[in-house]
Design a protein around this motif. Structure first.
Motif, PDB file in Angstrom:
ATOM      1  N   ALA A  57     124.865  50.355  44.978  1.00  0.00           N
ATOM      2  CA  ALA A  57     124.198  49.207  45.598  1.00  0.00           C
ATOM      3  C   ALA A  57     125.180  48.067  45.857  1.00  0.00           C
ATOM      4  CB  ALA A  57     123.033  48.730  44.733  1.00  0.00           C
ATOM      5  N   GLU A  58     126.075  47.838  44.907  1.00  0.00           N
ATOM      6  CA  GLU A  58     127.064  46.756  45.085  1.00  0.00           C
ATOM      7  C   GLU A  58     128.038  47.085  46.219  1.00  0.00           C
ATOM      8  OE1 GLU A  58     129.739  43.754  42.356  1.00  0.00           O
ATOM      9  OE2 GLU A  58     128.529  45.298  41.398  1.00  0.00           O
ATOM     10  N   TRP A  59     128.460  48.350  46.290  1.00  0.00           N
ATOM     11  CA  TRP A  59     129.343  48.770  47.376  1.00  0.00           C
ATOM     12  C   TRP A  59     128.616  48.667  48.715  1.00  0.00           C
ATOM     13  CZ3 TRP A  59     134.289  49.005  46.425  1.00  0.00           C
ATOM     14  CH2 TRP A  59     134.745  49.380  45.161  1.00  0.00           C
ATOM     15  N   ASP A  60     127.345  49.086  48.739  1.00  0.00           N
ATOM     16  CA  ASP A  60     126.561  49.004  49.979  1.00  0.00           C
ATOM     17  C   ASP A  60     126.417  47.564  50.441  1.00  0.00           C
ATOM     18  OD1 ASP A  60     126.192  51.764  50.085  1.00  0.00           O
ATOM     19  OD2 ASP A  60     124.209  51.694  49.134  1.00  0.00           O
ATOM     20  N   GLU A  61     126.117  46.663  49.498  1.00  0.00           N
ATOM     21  CA  GLU A  61     125.955  45.246  49.827  1.00  0.00           C
ATOM     22  C   GLU A  61     127.223  44.664  50.441  1.00  0.00           C
ATOM     23  OE1 GLU A  61     125.297  41.164  47.351  1.00  0.00           O
ATOM     24  OE2 GLU A  61     123.988  42.860  46.830  1.00  0.00           O
ATOM     25  N   ALA A  62     128.372  45.125  49.979  1.00  0.00           N
ATOM     26  CA  ALA A  62     129.656  44.638  50.505  1.00  0.00           C
ATOM     27  C   ALA A  62     130.057  45.360  51.799  1.00  0.00           C
ATOM     28  CB  ALA A  62     130.744  44.809  49.458  1.00  0.00           C
ATOM     29  N   GLY A  63     129.274  46.361  52.199  1.00  0.00           N
ATOM     30  CA  GLY A  63     129.575  47.083  53.442  1.00  0.00           C
ATOM     31  C   GLY A  63     130.750  48.036  53.331  1.00  0.00           C
ATOM     32  N   CYS A  64     130.997  48.538  52.138  1.00  0.00           N
ATOM     33  CA  CYS A  64     132.144  49.418  51.898  1.00  0.00           C
ATOM     34  C   CYS A  64     131.742  50.872  52.136  1.00  0.00           C
ATOM     35  CB  CYS A  64     132.662  49.237  50.470  1.00  0.00           C
ATOM     36  SG  CYS A  64     133.227  47.559  50.136  1.00  0.00           S
ATOM     37  N   PRO A  85     137.316  46.491  49.830  1.00  0.00           N
ATOM     38  CA  PRO A  85     137.206  45.345  50.734  1.00  0.00           C
ATOM     39  C   PRO A  85     138.593  44.796  51.071  1.00  0.00           C
ATOM     40  CG  PRO A  85     135.716  45.111  48.860  1.00  0.00           C
ATOM     41  CD  PRO A  85     136.622  46.270  48.568  1.00  0.00           C
ATOM     42  N   ASP A  86     138.700  44.150  52.211  1.00  0.00           N
ATOM     43  CA  ASP A  86     139.996  43.663  52.693  1.00  0.00           C
ATOM     44  C   ASP A  86     140.696  42.704  51.747  1.00  0.00           C
ATOM     45  OD1 ASP A  86     139.780  45.210  54.978  1.00  0.00           O
ATOM     46  OD2 ASP A  86     138.976  43.570  56.205  1.00  0.00           O
ATOM     47  N   ASP A  87     139.939  41.927  50.949  1.00  0.00           N
ATOM     48  CA  ASP A  87     140.585  40.923  50.101  1.00  0.00           C
ATOM     49  C   ASP A  87     141.391  41.520  48.952  1.00  0.00           C
ATOM     50  OD1 ASP A  87     138.268  41.735  48.767  1.00  0.00           O
ATOM     51  OD2 ASP A  87     137.703  39.699  48.138  1.00  0.00           O
ATOM     52  N   TYR A  89     143.807  43.500  49.116  1.00  0.00           N
ATOM     53  CA  TYR A  89     145.192  43.731  49.513  1.00  0.00           C
ATOM     54  C   TYR A  89     146.086  42.503  49.321  1.00  0.00           C
ATOM     55  CZ  TYR A  89     143.177  47.965  51.303  1.00  0.00           C
ATOM     56  OH  TYR A  89     142.506  49.167  51.388  1.00  0.00           O
ATOM     57  N   ASP A  90     145.468  41.333  49.061  1.00  0.00           N
ATOM     58  CA  ASP A  90     146.295  40.148  48.838  1.00  0.00           C
ATOM     59  C   ASP A  90     145.755  39.232  47.735  1.00  0.00           C
ATOM     60  OD1 ASP A  90     144.122  39.037  50.138  1.00  0.00           O
ATOM     61  OD2 ASP A  90     145.219  38.421  51.909  1.00  0.00           O
ATOM     62  N   ASP A  91     144.766  39.708  46.985  1.00  0.00           N
ATOM     63  CA  ASP A  91     144.164  38.906  45.921  1.00  0.00           C
ATOM     64  C   ASP A  91     143.993  39.791  44.682  1.00  0.00           C
ATOM     65  OD1 ASP A  91     142.405  37.558  44.185  1.00  0.00           O
ATOM     66  OD2 ASP A  91     141.215  36.722  45.815  1.00  0.00           O
ATOM     67  N   ALA A  92     144.840  39.568  43.688  1.00  0.00           N
ATOM     68  CA  ALA A  92     144.819  40.408  42.484  1.00  0.00           C
ATOM     69  C   ALA A  92     143.488  40.313  41.741  1.00  0.00           C
ATOM     70  CB  ALA A  92     145.979  40.028  41.555  1.00  0.00           C
ATOM     71  N   ASP A  93     142.858  39.147  41.736  1.00  0.00           N
ATOM     72  CA  ASP A  93     141.561  39.013  41.064  1.00  0.00           C
ATOM     73  C   ASP A  93     140.503  39.864  41.764  1.00  0.00           C
ATOM     74  OD1 ASP A  93     142.487  37.267  39.074  1.00  0.00           O
ATOM     75  OD2 ASP A  93     142.113  35.497  40.339  1.00  0.00           O
ATOM     76  N   ALA A  94     140.489  39.830  43.088  1.00  0.00           N
ATOM     77  CA  ALA A  94     139.543  40.652  43.856  1.00  0.00           C
ATOM     78  C   ALA A  94     139.828  42.132  43.618  1.00  0.00           C
ATOM     79  CB  ALA A  94     139.629  40.320  45.341  1.00  0.00           C
ATOM     80  N   LEU A  95     141.095  42.487  43.586  1.00  0.00           N
ATOM     81  CA  LEU A  95     141.444  43.889  43.335  1.00  0.00           C
ATOM     82  C   LEU A  95     140.919  44.333  41.970  1.00  0.00           C
ATOM     83  CD1 LEU A  95     144.481  45.896  44.269  1.00  0.00           C
ATOM     84  CD2 LEU A  95     143.695  45.982  41.917  1.00  0.00           C
ATOM     85  N   ARG A  96     141.140  43.525  40.956  1.00  0.00           N
ATOM     86  CA  ARG A  96     140.666  43.886  39.618  1.00  0.00           C
ATOM     87  C   ARG A  96     139.142  43.990  39.567  1.00  0.00           C
ATOM     88  NH1 ARG A  96     145.197  40.988  38.216  1.00  0.00           N
ATOM     89  NH2 ARG A  96     144.071  39.004  38.178  1.00  0.00           N
TER      90      ARG A  96
END
Length: 118
Positions: A57-64, A85-87, A89-96
């Motif tokens: 559901a979380e992945w769907d909400e983000a459109g992934c 998600p695109d963020d 690739y340049d945001d370590a917090d988003a990646l984590r």
């Protein structure tokens, strides 16, 4: 399918606070493990994190979108991995954040029985 070693290195660096990332080359891509648990694949298209019924559901909400590939006979198959998600690739917090969803899915996945040596 090929993969970007620089992207693998970036994921490993960003995930250091969570655990050690190791890689196994598979079918031209790379499978990533965090402390021994599979959580991602990296292809020539980017990073894909493991998903399951709990996190879908979380992945769907983000459109992934779900990872899919075409078989030799033209049939399309999909796997329980979602496009990052695109963020990431340049945001370590988003990646984590997104990789942690993949890690949790990997931890919930049933363990495959090891084959007995004959």
């Amino acid at each position: 399918m090929a993969f970007d070693q620089g992207l693998v290195d970036w994921i490993a660096e960003a995930m250091e606070p969570i655990g050690a990332v190791t890689m196994r080359k598979m079918m031209g891509g790379a499978t990533l493990y965090c402390d021994g648990t599979i959580f991602a694949i990296v292809s020539d298209e980017g990073a894909w994190f493991k998903s399951d019924a709990v996190s879908d559901a979380e992945w769907d909400e983000a459109g992934c979108q779900r990872f899919s590939y075409e078989m030799s006979e033209g049939r399309v198959e999909s796997m329980n991995y979602r496009r990052a998600p695109d963020d990431v690739y340049d945001d370590a917090d988003a990646l984590r954040r997104w990789a942690s969803l993949g890690l949790a899915a990997g931890q919930r996945a049933p363990r495959k029985a090891k084959k007995k040596k004959q």
